[in-house]
Design a protein around this motif. Structure first.
Motif, short mmCIF file in Angstrom:
data_model
loop_
_atom_site.label_atom_id
_atom_site.label_comp_id
_atom_site.label_asym_id
_atom_site.label_seq_id
_atom_site.Cartn_x
_atom_site.Cartn_y
_atom_site.Cartn_z
N ALA A 102 0.84 -1.21 0.00
CA ALA A 102 0.00 0.00 0.00
C ALA A 102 0.87 1.26 0.00
N TYR A 103 1.92 1.24 0.82
CA TYR A 103 2.81 2.41 0.88
C TYR A 103 3.52 2.62 -0.45
N GLN A 104 3.93 1.51 -1.08
CA GLN A 104 4.62 1.62 -2.38
C GLN A 104 3.68 2.26 -3.41
N ILE A 105 2.40 1.93 -3.34
CA ILE A 105 1.43 2.54 -4.27
C ILE A 105 1.30 4.04 -3.99
N VAL A 106 1.30 4.40 -2.71
CA VAL A 106 1.24 5.82 -2.36
C VAL A 106 2.45 6.56 -2.93
#
Ligand code: ZN
Length: 180
Positions: free
Chosen positions: A81-85
């Motif tokens: 999720a953080y990588q997508i952000v």
């Protein structure tokens, strides 16, 4: 989630199937370095505990030879999720919605060695602030890089993208993947 770098002409290798976010992440905080004469502190970073143990053993061995220096963790585990952000942030604020340019800079979760917890990569920094933002290649001439080249594999850390690598990735001398 489903973006594929090869659809945009980039040969980033598949990093692995996604794993659940580990419950044993070690928070690394208060890491300091000096840049342009100023003392700076890195943001908090998260390292899966089995990789943290290997990192501590490696850093102890490094500091036994270089007592006033240290291998700092600039980045390690990033959840999908953080990588997508991070991807969306660069897409909007860095590349004006241009996916082809963004994907050359940031990988989708399945293609980032920072999102696969069991074998997450560490981006190292040294106490002199290398790699620096304006000239990241300066890490190549550091004591830390020379030491990692010689001893990283003894602790299961491997340089993913050396100069002239076969997959055509830009050299990242600071990026070392944990491969048990
Ligand atoms: Zn990296």
């Amino acid at each position: 989630m489903n973006l594929k770098p090869q659809d945009y002409g980039v040969r980033t290798p598949y990093a692995g199937d996604l794993e659940s976010v580990p419950l044993d992440l070690v928070k690394v905080s208060g890491q300091q370095y000096t840049e342009h004469g100023e003392l700076e502190t890195l943001d908090e970073q998260y390292v899966p505990s089995h990789i943290f143990e290997a990192y501590v053993r490696m850093n102890d061995a490094f500091m036994a030879e270089h007592p006033i220096r240290k291998l700092l963790v600039q980045s390690c585990y990033r959840s999908p999720a953080y990588q997508i952000v991070v991807f969306i942030n660069w897409l909007i604020n860095g590349y004006r919605g241009d996916i082809a340019r963004t994907i050359r800079h940031v990988s989708p979760p399945n293609y980032s060695q920072h999102t696969i917890a069991s074998k997450a990569a560490i981006d190292f920094k040294n106490i002199d602030g290398r790699p620096s933002d304006d000239n990241p290649d300066d890490f190549k001439t550091s004591v830390e890089y020379a030491w990692l080249r010689q001893h990283g594999s003894e602790f299961s850390f491997y340089e993913s993208w050396p100069e002239g690598n076969e997959v055509g990735m830009r050299a990242e001398p600071w990026h070392w993947q944990y491969r048990p």
